[in-house]
Design a protein around this motif. Structure first.
Motif, PDB file in Angstrom:
ATOM      1  N   PRO A 498       0.806  -1.236   0.000  1.00 31.46           N
ATOM      2  CA  PRO A 498       0.000   0.000   0.000  1.00 31.46           C
ATOM      3  C   PRO A 498       0.833   1.277   0.000  1.00 31.46           C
ATOM      4  O   PRO A 498       0.308   2.346  -0.348  1.00 31.46           O
ATOM      5  N   GLU A 499       2.103   1.209   0.368  1.00 31.23           N
ATOM      6  CA  GLU A 499       2.949   2.407   0.409  1.00 31.23           C
ATOM      7  C   GLU A 499       3.818   2.561  -0.838  1.00 31.23           C
ATOM      8  O   GLU A 499       4.645   3.469  -0.905  1.00 31.23           O
ATOM      9  N   LEU A 500       3.618   1.691  -1.824  1.00 32.93           N
ATOM     10  CA  LEU A 500       4.432   1.740  -3.038  1.00 32.93           C
ATOM     11  C   LEU A 500       3.734   2.609  -4.085  1.00 32.93           C
ATOM     12  O   LEU A 500       2.669   2.254  -4.596  1.00 32.93           O
ATOM     13  N   ALA A 501       4.353   3.732  -4.428  1.00 34.09           N
ATOM     14  CA  ALA A 501       3.747   4.660  -5.382  1.00 34.09           C
ATOM     15  C   ALA A 501       3.585   4.026  -6.761  1.00 34.09           C
ATOM     16  O   ALA A 501       2.599   4.289  -7.469  1.00 34.09           O
ATOM     17  N   ASP A 502       4.542   3.191  -7.162  1.00 35.51           N
ATOM     18  CA  ASP A 502       4.467   2.570  -8.490  1.00 35.51           C
ATOM     19  C   ASP A 502       3.213   1.712  -8.642  1.00 35.51           C
ATOM     20  O   ASP A 502       2.612   1.656  -9.726  1.00 35.51           O
ATOM     21  N   ALA A 503       2.822   1.013  -7.581  1.00 31.18           N
ATOM     22  CA  ALA A 503       1.618   0.175  -7.664  1.00 31.18           C
ATOM     23  C   ALA A 503       0.398   1.047  -7.947  1.00 31.18           C
ATOM     24  O   ALA A 503      -0.453   0.706  -8.790  1.00 31.18           O
ATOM     25  N   ARG A 504       0.287   2.203  -7.275  1.00 26.39           N
ATOM     26  CA  ARG A 504      -0.836   3.122  -7.511  1.00 26.39           C
ATOM     27  C   ARG A 504      -0.757   3.700  -8.926  1.00 26.39           C
ATOM     28  O   ARG A 504      -1.793   3.876  -9.587  1.00 26.39           O
ATOM     29  N   PHE A 505       0.450   3.997  -9.375  1.00 23.44           N
ATOM     30  CA  PHE A 505       0.617   4.557 -10.717  1.00 23.44           C
ATOM     31  C   PHE A 505       0.094   3.591 -11.779  1.00 23.44           C
ATOM     32  O   PHE A 505      -0.689   3.969 -12.655  1.00 23.44           O
ATOM     33  N   HIS A 506       0.531   2.332 -11.705  1.00 25.65           N
ATOM     34  CA  HIS A 506       0.091   1.364 -12.713  1.00 25.65           C
ATOM     35  C   HIS A 506      -1.415   1.114 -12.631  1.00 25.65           C
ATOM     36  O   HIS A 506      -2.076   0.925 -13.669  1.00 25.65           O
ATOM     37  N   LEU A 507      -1.975   1.144 -11.432  1.00 28.90           N
ATOM     38  CA  LEU A 507      -3.421   1.004 -11.297  1.00 28.90           C
ATOM     39  C   LEU A 507      -4.130   2.189 -11.951  1.00 28.90           C
ATOM     40  O   LEU A 507      -5.137   2.026 -12.668  1.00 28.90           O
ATOM     41  N   GLY A 508      -3.596   3.412 -11.733  1.00 28.04           N
ATOM     42  CA  GLY A 508      -4.190   4.601 -12.339  1.00 28.04           C
ATOM     43  C   GLY A 508      -4.153   4.553 -13.859  1.00 28.04           C
ATOM     44  O   GLY A 508      -5.136   4.898 -14.531  1.00 28.04           O
ATOM     45  N   VAL A 509      -3.019   4.139 -14.433  1.00 26.07           N
ATOM     46  CA  VAL A 509      -2.903   4.029 -15.889  1.00 26.07           C
ATOM     47  C   VAL A 509      -3.910   3.017 -16.421  1.00 26.07           C
ATOM     48  O   VAL A 509      -4.558   3.226 -17.464  1.00 26.07           O
ATOM     49  N   TYR A 510      -4.087   1.915 -15.691  1.00 27.19           N
ATOM     50  CA  TYR A 510      -5.027   0.877 -16.131  1.00 27.19           C
ATOM     51  C   TYR A 510      -6.462   1.411 -16.105  1.00 27.19           C
ATOM     52  O   TYR A 510      -7.246   1.178 -17.040  1.00 27.19           O
ATOM     53  N   PHE A 511      -6.813   2.134 -15.051  1.00 23.71           N
ATOM     54  CA  PHE A 511      -8.134   2.753 -14.998  1.00 23.71           C
ATOM     55  C   PHE A 511      -8.335   3.693 -16.201  1.00 23.71           C
ATOM     56  O   PHE A 511      -9.428   3.750 -16.787  1.00 23.71           O
ATOM     57  N   TYR A 512      -7.276   4.437 -16.537  1.00 22.64           N
ATOM     58  CA  TYR A 512      -7.371   5.359 -17.674  1.00 22.64           C
ATOM     59  C   TYR A 512      -7.647   4.588 -18.965  1.00 22.64           C
ATOM     60  O   TYR A 512      -8.471   5.006 -19.788  1.00 22.64           O
ATOM     61  N   GLU A 513      -6.957   3.437 -19.144  1.00 27.25           N
ATOM     62  CA  GLU A 513      -7.191   2.615 -20.331  1.00 27.25           C
ATOM     63  C   GLU A 513      -8.637   2.103 -20.367  1.00 27.25           C
ATOM     64  O   GLU A 513      -9.198   1.877 -21.447  1.00 27.25           O
ATOM     65  N   LEU A 514      -9.243   1.935 -19.203  1.00 27.14           N
ATOM     66  CA  LEU A 514     -10.635   1.469 -19.131  1.00 27.14           C
ATOM     67  C   LEU A 514     -11.627   2.634 -19.196  1.00 27.14           C
ATOM     68  O   LEU A 514     -12.845   2.415 -19.075  1.00 27.14           O
ATOM     69  N   ASP A 515     -11.091   3.858 -19.384  1.00 31.16           N
ATOM     70  CA  ASP A 515     -11.912   5.069 -19.470  1.00 31.16           C
ATOM     71  C   ASP A 515     -12.627   5.365 -18.148  1.00 31.16           C
ATOM     72  O   ASP A 515     -13.659   6.038 -18.131  1.00 31.16           O
ATOM     73  N   ARG A 516     -12.062   4.864 -17.052  1.00 30.31           N
ATOM     74  CA  ARG A 516     -12.595   5.175 -15.719  1.00 30.31           C
ATOM     75  C   ARG A 516     -11.749   6.324 -15.154  1.00 30.31           C
ATOM     76  O   ARG A 516     -10.863   6.135 -14.321  1.00 30.31           O
ATOM     77  N   LEU A 517     -12.029   7.516 -15.658  1.00 29.84           N
ATOM     78  CA  LEU A 517     -11.129   8.644 -15.442  1.00 29.84           C
ATOM     79  C   LEU A 517     -11.087   9.107 -13.992  1.00 29.84           C
ATOM     80  O   LEU A 517     -10.026   9.489 -13.487  1.00 29.84           O
ATOM     81  N   ASP A 518     -12.205   9.092 -13.310  1.00 28.87           N
ATOM     82  CA  ASP A 518     -12.200   9.516 -11.902  1.00 28.87           C
ATOM     83  C   ASP A 518     -11.370   8.550 -11.056  1.00 28.87           C
ATOM     84  O   ASP A 518     -10.589   8.975 -10.184  1.00 28.87           O
ATOM     85  N   ASP A 519     -11.533   7.245 -11.305  1.00 29.51           N
ATOM     86  CA  ASP A 519     -10.731   6.258 -10.576  1.00 29.51           C
ATOM     87  C   ASP A 519      -9.251   6.418 -10.911  1.00 29.51           C
ATOM     88  O   ASP A 519      -8.384   6.288 -10.032  1.00 29.51           O
ATOM     89  N   ALA A 520      -8.970   6.696 -12.181  1.00 25.20           N
ATOM     90  CA  ALA A 520      -7.577   6.895 -12.595  1.00 25.20           C
ATOM     91  C   ALA A 520      -6.974   8.075 -11.844  1.00 25.20           C
ATOM     92  O   ALA A 520      -5.850   8.001 -11.325  1.00 25.20           O
TER      93      ALA A 520
END
Length: 647
Positions: A498-520
């Motif tokens: 939970p404290e790893l910024a990279d994990a959040r970054f990759h999750l955000g990019v994936y949300f963006y690919e799914l067009d879930r912009l608020d989650d991204a």
């Protein structure tokens, strides 16, 4: 660097010292003559006898010379100076070693610290010890006497330390050698031979870093000794001692333009320890003094690459490759730089040129050529050019390497040749690449729509390869129409770390690919809350806001923060120019977009943005040129771009 043997004897010639005796022997000493009141007169007369003895010896009148020496000694029988001078005359002109030694020892009996007598006996003993028939006793005596001489000031008498060094060397006494030559270097810091000898001894004694410091100390005072710097570079490389080089030189920097070789060496050292920007500054200084020095330019190209200044690096490597077409490393460096600039065609061409230069060269290992072939195959594979990738792999001289097997497997997966793909994963397992093989087995199962098996293989592969395998697996699921499975994998990573910024970054990019912009946006903001300098998250969110023309001031602030971390990143410069464009600040948008186009000359998005800015500034010709370059680079919205050009 080899160091020639240097006997480093004083002024005595062995043959002269130990030549057969000639002339009459000295007789017994006459009784003491004269009184204290006549001492000064007697000394003067005694030296006159010695001068007559010298003249007689030069005429070959040995007997008369010996008589004159007797007369001198009779006048001042208690003078250690006179005995020493007499001993030197006898040895020099008659070769009577034993009798000369007796006189010198007699002088020492009168004055135990008499330097002349000590030196005479030391030289005689050294001549025996370092001659054709050395003996241990002579060497021991010579060492004892020279050590005694070395207790005094030897600044003007380097032969004392040099002879002492030779004696210790003959005795196999490394510590003694080091003591003598250390002192010689300290007293004579400009003595190149002594410096080389000390450096070599330190290396031989298992002190490579200390050896390196000795070389550097000399180089700082004598920067024109480029052979010495070459040795220091070789030593720093072999011992991985670049941090020690930087530590030593940075306290003595900056160096003048008159020391370009030293500046280049210092710049290389800074580059090796990851201090890229100061390295570039030092290397630029060296280049100003030597604009055609290939090594300086090559190192500066490396520094620019590390800084992300790909346009400058490519310009340097392109010039070097043009000047040295048969030097494959330069073409390889150019290829890698062009790839970073998204110029895949240019990279393929340069890799091909490097490979051609290596063909039929017996001095080059096959593994080097195969490394280039595998890079060529990987570029073709990334562009979906399966036949070309296959052809490059088919030319491998050692086809069983892990990268070659992976490329073969991926080509088979792209073609749906599942049995062939599995054959390659088995070979990868045999090559101890179990984690990679397992992930590829998961991709094969996904391609066959065997989702239960795919999930098992992916979980096992992630366990072997680590969490950073999750983004690629998530993309496999997304492209196969199962985005929720990918989201589950990335969300699990966030739970585990939970404290790893990279994990959040990759999750955000994936949300963006799914067009879930608020989650991204939530995931990306969380990433740079955890790591305020996470430039990829800052740029990604800033650019996405600019694309949507919302909260542009905040987007600008994010992108500027990203550029603080990576000032030459072409993608970040494009983001900066684009947010200015969306804000209507066209004059401010132009410089970063022109820089971005220089760093990424084959990036269709950057070129289209640049064309849009040119048009907004009234430069129709510039806009059309940029858009046409974007089309040639493979713009995704090609028809829309053609419509812009037609308008």
């Amino acid at each position: 660097m080899r160091i020639r043997n240097r006997p480093w004897l004083a002024s005595l010639t062995l043959v002269a010292l130990l030549a057969p005796a000639a002339g009459a022997a000295l007789g017994p000493e006459p009784p003491r003559a004269g009184s204290d009141s006549e001492a000064t007169s007697d000394r003067g007369e005694a030296y006159a006898h010695l001068m007559r003895a010298l003249f007689a010896m030069r005429r070959g009148e040995v007997g008369r010379a010996v008589d004159e020496i007797h007369a001198a000694l009779a006048l001042v029988p208690d003078s250690p100076d006179m005995k020493t001078e007499a001993a030197r005359l006898l040895l020099r002109w008659t070769g009577r070693v034993g009798e000369a030694e007796r006189l010198a020892r007699s002088a020492l009996e009168l004055d135990g610290d008499h330097e002349g007598a000590t030196r005479f006996l030391a030289e005689v003993a050294a001549a025996r010890a370092l001659g054709r028939s050395p003996d241990d006793a002579s060497r021991a005596e010579a060492i004892r006497l020279y050590e005694k001489l070395a207790e005094g000031d030897t600044t003007g008498r380097p032969d004392v330390l040099r002879t002492l060094f030779e004696l210790h060397r003959q005795a196999g006494d490394l510590d003694g050698e080091l003591r003598a030559v250390r002192r010689l270097v300290k007293e004579r810091p400009g003595d190149l031979r002594a410096t080389q000898t000390l450096a070599q001894l330190l290396l031989h004694s298992g002190q490579p870093v200390e050896s390196l410091r000795v070389l550097l100390a000399y180089a700082v005072g004598h920067p024109y000794e480029e052979d010495l710097l070459a040795w220091a570079e070789q030593l720093a490389n072999s011992q991985r001692a670049w941090p020690a080089v930087v530590e030593f030189l940075e306290t003595r920097a900056p160096f003048s333009r008159g020391a370009p070789a030293l500046n280049r060496f210092y710049g290389e050292a800074l580059l090796r320890v990851g201090r890229t920007e100061p390295a570039a500054e030092v290397l630029q200084e060296a280049l100003a003094a030597r604009p055609h020095d290939r090594k300086v330019r090559q190192d500066l190209g490396w520094a620019y690459r590390e800084m992300g200044r790909m346009a400058d690096a490519a310009a340097i490597f392109r010039d070097l490759a043009r000047e040295s077409p048969d030097y494959p490393l330069l073409h390889e460096l150019l290829a890698e730089t062009l790839f970073e600039q998204h110029d895949v065609d240019g990279a393929l061409q340069s890799y091909g040129t490097a490979l051609t230069a290596l063909m039929d060269r017996e001095d080059v290992q096959a593994s080097y050529r195969d490394r280039l072939r595998q890079k060529i195959a990987a570029l073709h594979l990334n562009r979906g050019e399966h036949a070309e990738a296959d052809a490059a792999i088919g030319e491998l001289e050692t086809p069983e390497g892990p990268l070659a097997l992976e490329i073969r497997c991926r080509v088979a997966i792209e073609r749906g040749a599942w049995d062939e793909a599995r054959r390659q994963t088995r070979r990868l397992t045999d090559a101890k690449e179990t984690g990679l093989a397992t992930l590829l087995e998961g991709e094969i199962a996904a391609g066959e729509r065997k989702w239960v098996r795919a999930a098992t293989e992916f979980e096992d592969g992630i366990a072997l390869e680590g969490h950073y395998a999750r983004p690629r697996v998530a993309d496999v699921y997304r492209l196969a129409g199962k985005p929720d499975k990918g989201l589950e994998l990335l969300s699990r990573w966030v739970e585990l770390e939970p404290e790893l910024a990279d994990a959040r970054f990759h999750l955000g990019v994936y949300f963006y690919e799914l067009d879930r912009l608020d989650d991204a946006e939530r995931a990306l903001r969380h990433a740079f809350r955890l790591d305020p300098g996470h430039d990829r998250a800052l740029n990604f969110l800033g650019y996405s806001l600019a694309e949507r023309k919302i909260r542009l001031d905040e987007a600008l602030e994010m992108i500027e923060r990203a550029l603080e971390a990576d000032a030459w990143n072409g993608a970040y410069l494009d983001s900066l120019g684009w947010v200015y464009y969306q804000m209507g600040r066209y004059e401010e948008a132009l410089p970063p977009l022109e820089r971005a186009a220089g760093e990424l000359p084959k990036d269709a998005t950057v070129l289209e943005h640049l064309g849009d800015v040119y048009l907004s500034l009234g430069d129709r010709e510039g806009a059309i040129t940029a858009w046409r370059r974007a089309l040639a680079a493979g713009a995704e919205e090609a028809e829309a771009l053609r419509t812009k050009i037609r308008r």
